[in-house]
Design a protein around this motif. Structure first.
Motif, PDB file in Angstrom:
ATOM      1  N   CYS A  91     -75.328 -49.278  81.875  1.00 39.74           N
ATOM      2  CA  CYS A  91     -73.948 -49.676  81.645  1.00 39.74           C
ATOM      3  C   CYS A  91     -73.047 -48.727  82.425  1.00 39.74           C
ATOM      4  N   ALA A  92     -71.915 -49.238  82.899  1.00 36.89           N
ATOM      5  CA  ALA A  92     -70.966 -48.394  83.622  1.00 36.89           C
ATOM      6  C   ALA A  92     -69.546 -48.846  83.283  1.00 36.89           C
ATOM      7  N   SER A  93     -68.593 -47.948  83.523  1.00 35.09           N
ATOM      8  CA  SER A  93     -67.189 -48.305  83.333  1.00 35.09           C
ATOM      9  C   SER A  93     -66.351 -47.697  84.444  1.00 35.09           C
ATOM     10  N   SER A  94     -65.182 -48.290  84.678  1.00 36.63           N
ATOM     11  CA  SER A  94     -64.266 -47.741  85.676  1.00 36.63           C
ATOM     12  C   SER A  94     -62.840 -48.129  85.305  1.00 36.63           C
ATOM     13  N   LEU A  95     -61.906 -47.369  85.875  1.00 32.58           N
ATOM     14  CA  LEU A  95     -60.493 -47.651  85.668  1.00 32.58           C
ATOM     15  C   LEU A  95     -60.065 -48.853  86.493  1.00 32.58           C
ATOM     16  N   GLU A  96     -59.080 -49.564  86.031  1.00 29.26           N
ATOM     17  CA  GLU A  96     -58.431 -50.604  86.827  1.00 29.26           C
ATOM     18  C   GLU A  96     -57.383 -49.932  87.679  1.00 29.26           C
ATOM     19  N   THR A  97     -57.621 -49.887  88.988  1.00 33.13           N
ATOM     20  CA  THR A  97     -56.711 -49.165  89.863  1.00 33.13           C
ATOM     21  C   THR A  97     -56.804 -49.725  91.263  1.00 33.13           C
ATOM     22  N   GLU A 102     -64.279 -45.175  91.014  1.00 27.22           N
ATOM     23  CA  GLU A 102     -65.522 -44.552  90.622  1.00 27.22           C
ATOM     24  C   GLU A 102     -66.051 -45.218  89.372  1.00 27.22           C
ATOM     25  N   GLN A 103     -67.336 -45.538  89.388  1.00 30.36           N
ATOM     26  CA  GLN A 103     -67.976 -46.064  88.188  1.00 30.36           C
ATOM     27  C   GLN A 103     -68.730 -44.926  87.509  1.00 30.36           C
ATOM     28  N   PHE A 104     -68.578 -44.855  86.199  1.00 28.58           N
ATOM     29  CA  PHE A 104     -69.256 -43.851  85.387  1.00 28.58           C
ATOM     30  C   PHE A 104     -70.370 -44.545  84.626  1.00 28.58           C
TER      31      PHE A 104
ATOM     32  N   TRP B  35     -71.350 -43.138  97.761  1.00 24.90           N
ATOM     33  CA  TRP B  35     -72.763 -42.818  97.583  1.00 24.90           C
ATOM     34  C   TRP B  35     -72.937 -42.270  96.164  1.00 24.90           C
ATOM     35  N   TYR B  36     -73.989 -42.769  95.512  1.00 24.25           N
ATOM     36  CA  TYR B  36     -74.312 -42.317  94.170  1.00 24.25           C
ATOM     37  C   TYR B  36     -75.659 -41.593  94.202  1.00 24.25           C
ATOM     38  N   GLN B  37     -75.773 -40.596  93.324  1.00 19.68           N
ATOM     39  CA  GLN B  37     -76.993 -39.794  93.215  1.00 19.68           C
ATOM     40  C   GLN B  37     -77.538 -39.967  91.798  1.00 19.68           C
ATOM     41  N   GLN B  38     -78.836 -40.192  91.694  1.00 19.68           N
ATOM     42  CA  GLN B  38     -79.430 -40.392  90.373  1.00 19.68           C
ATOM     43  C   GLN B  38     -80.654 -39.504  90.214  1.00 19.68           C
ATOM     44  N   PHE B  39     -80.609 -38.656  89.189  1.00 17.95           N
ATOM     45  CA  PHE B  39     -81.758 -37.840  88.834  1.00 17.95           C
ATOM     46  C   PHE B  39     -82.585 -38.568  87.777  1.00 17.95           C
ATOM     47  N   PRO B  40     -83.884 -38.273  87.701  1.00 21.01           N
ATOM     48  CA  PRO B  40     -84.753 -38.955  86.716  1.00 21.01           C
ATOM     49  C   PRO B  40     -84.201 -38.824  85.297  1.00 21.01           C
ATOM     50  N   GLY B  41     -84.166 -39.938  84.587  1.00 23.35           N
ATOM     51  CA  GLY B  41     -83.705 -39.933  83.208  1.00 23.35           C
ATOM     52  C   GLY B  41     -82.193 -39.966  83.041  1.00 23.35           C
ATOM     53  N   LYS B  42     -81.480 -40.033  84.148  1.00 23.16           N
ATOM     54  CA  LYS B  42     -80.006 -40.055  84.099  1.00 23.16           C
ATOM     55  C   LYS B  42     -79.471 -41.310  84.773  1.00 23.16           C
ATOM     56  N   GLY B  43     -78.209 -41.625  84.448  1.00 18.50           N
ATOM     57  CA  GLY B  43     -77.556 -42.691  85.191  1.00 18.50           C
ATOM     58  C   GLY B  43     -77.045 -42.167  86.523  1.00 18.50           C
ATOM     59  N   PRO B  44     -76.796 -43.061  87.485  1.00 26.14           N
ATOM     60  CA  PRO B  44     -76.231 -42.619  88.766  1.00 26.14           C
ATOM     61  C   PRO B  44     -74.864 -41.975  88.568  1.00 26.14           C
ATOM     62  N   ALA B  45     -74.519 -41.063  89.472  1.00 26.03           N
ATOM     63  CA  ALA B  45     -73.214 -40.404  89.442  1.00 26.03           C
ATOM     64  C   ALA B  45     -72.660 -40.350  90.860  1.00 26.03           C
ATOM     65  N   LEU B  46     -71.343 -40.520  90.967  1.00 25.17           N
ATOM     66  CA  LEU B  46     -70.713 -40.503  92.284  1.00 25.17           C
ATOM     67  C   LEU B  46     -70.915 -39.161  92.964  1.00 25.17           C
ATOM     68  N   LEU B  47     -71.372 -39.214  94.222  1.00 26.01           N
ATOM     69  CA  LEU B  47     -71.600 -38.006  95.003  1.00 26.01           C
ATOM     70  C   LEU B  47     -70.460 -37.778  95.990  1.00 26.01           C
ATOM     71  N   ILE B  48     -70.163 -38.800  96.769  1.00 27.14           N
ATOM     72  CA  ILE B  48     -69.139 -38.697  97.807  1.00 27.14           C
ATOM     73  C   ILE B  48     -68.783 -40.121  98.217  1.00 27.14           C
ATOM     74  N   TYR B  88     -80.906 -41.904  95.897  1.00 26.70           N
ATOM     75  CA  TYR B  88     -79.551 -42.061  96.431  1.00 26.70           C
ATOM     76  C   TYR B  88     -79.271 -43.534  96.696  1.00 26.70           C
ATOM     77  N   PHE B  89     -78.091 -43.967  96.249  1.00 33.59           N
ATOM     78  CA  PHE B  89     -77.661 -45.341  96.460  1.00 33.59           C
ATOM     79  C   PHE B  89     -76.374 -45.359  97.267  1.00 33.59           C
ATOM     80  N   CYS B  90     -76.351 -46.167  98.326  1.00 32.18           N
ATOM     81  CA  CYS B  90     -75.080 -46.445  98.964  1.00 32.18           C
ATOM     82  C   CYS B  90     -74.490 -47.695  98.305  1.00 32.18           C
ATOM     83  N   ALA B  91     -73.199 -47.865  98.460  1.00 30.50           N
ATOM     84  CA  ALA B  91     -72.528 -49.007  97.857  1.00 30.50           C
ATOM     85  C   ALA B  91     -71.283 -49.335  98.663  1.00 30.50           C
ATOM     86  N   ALA B  92     -70.724 -50.508  98.381  1.00 29.02           N
ATOM     87  CA  ALA B  92     -69.486 -50.930  99.024  1.00 29.02           C
ATOM     88  C   ALA B  92     -68.710 -51.785  98.046  1.00 29.02           C
TER      89      ALA B  92
END
Lengths: 114, 115
Positions: A91-97, A102-104, B35-48, B88-92
Motif C-alpha cells: 500500500c502507498a499514499s501521496s499528497l495531492e499536489t 512522492e509515494q510513501f 527512483w525507489y530503493q527497497q531493502f528486504p522486508g521493507k516497502g520501497p522508499a524514494l531515493l532520488i 531499485y525501481f525506476c518510475a515515471a
C-alpha cells in the motif's frame, strides 16, 4: 515522519475465502494505492484512490475490489481468493499536489493462498 | 504493455565500483522520473527524482542522468557499498489530469555489492 501501516505482515488463506487487506496512513494524504509485487514483474498497480469513496482501476484490477470510506484508510478486498493471488501486497499514499508526488509505502503484506 | 522498461534485472558490483541501472520510456507526457530503493522486508522508499528540464541530478553518491531525446534515464551509484545492496525501481508519472499521482514502475533491478 509519514507512516503507512498495513494490518498484517503475513497472511495465509484458503482458496475461495474473502480476504481483506487494510492500509492506514497518518499524514492526511489524498491519494492511496494498492500494488502487488512479484519477482521479475516489479510493482503492478491494482487500484488507486484520489479521494474518499473514489477509486480508479490500475493495470491488474481483476479479482480485486477496494473500499475507501475514510481518508486515512484504504482496503483491498479479494472476493474469492485464488492461488494466483499469492503475492506481496504493498500500500502507498501521496499528497495531492501539482509538484513531485512522492509515494510513501507500507511494509507490505505477504499473502499466501492455499 | 510495460510503460517503463528497466535493465538489467540483476547486477553484481564489487565494493567501490560504479553501479548503473537503465530505464527507457515511450510516453512523452511523462514529466517526473523517480527512483525507489527497497531493502528486504521493507516497502520501497524514494531515493532520488528528476524532472525533464534538467539532464542530471546528483545527491551524494547517487546520480540520475536524463536523456530526453532518447527517452532514457539512468541511475549511477558511485563508490558502491554493501549497504547499497537492494532492489531499485525506476518510475515515471504524469503530473496532471486524472492520473495525477500515479506512478508507472519498471520491473526492478536487484543490486548486490560484494565487499
Amino acid at each position: 515522519d509519514v507512516k503507512v501501516t498495513q494490518s498484517s505482515r503475513y497472511l495465509v488463506k484458503r482458496t475461495g475465502e474473502k480476504v481483506f487487506l487494510e492500509c492506514v496512513q497518518d499524514m492526511d494524504h489524498e491519494n492511496m494505492f494498492w500494488y502487488r509485487q512479484d519477482p521479475g514483474l516489479g510493482l503492478r498497480l491494482i487500484y488507486f484512490s484520489y479521494d474518499v469513496k473514489m477509486k480508479e482501476k490500475g493495470d491488474i484490477p481483476e479479482g480485486y475490489s477496494v473500499s475507501r470510506e475514510k481518508k486515512e484508510r484504504f482496503s483491498l478486498i479479494l472476493e474469492s481468493a485464488s492461488t494466483n493471488q499469492t503475492s506481496m501486497y504493498l500500500c502507498a499514499s501521496s499528497l495531492e499536489t501539482s509538484g513531485p508526488m512522492e509515494q510513501f509505502f507500507g511494509p507490505g503484506t505477504r499473502l499466501t493462498v492455499l | 504493455q510495460q510503460q517503463v522498461k528497466q535493465s538489467p534485472q540483476s547486477l553484481i558490483v564489487q565494493k567501490g565500483g560504479i553501479s548503473i541501472i537503465n530505464c527507457a520510456y515511450e510516453n512523452t507526457a511523462f514529466d517526473y522520473f523517480p527512483w525507489y530503493q527497497q531493502f528486504p522486508g521493507k516497502g520501497p522508499a524514494l531515493l532520488i527524482a528528476i524532472r525533464p528540464d534538467v539532464s542530471e541530478k546528483k545527491e551524494g553518491r547517487f546520480t540520475i542522468s536524463f536523456n530526453k531525446s532518447a527517452k532514457q534515464f539512468s541511475l549511477h551509484i558511485m563508490d558502491s557499498q554493501p549497504g547499497d545492496s537492494a532492489t531499485y525501481f525506476c518510475a515515471a508519472s504524469i503530473g496532471r489530469g486524472s492520473t495525477l499521482g500515479r506512478l508507472y514502475f519498471g520491473r526492478g533491478t536487484q543490486l548486490t555489492v560484494w565487499p
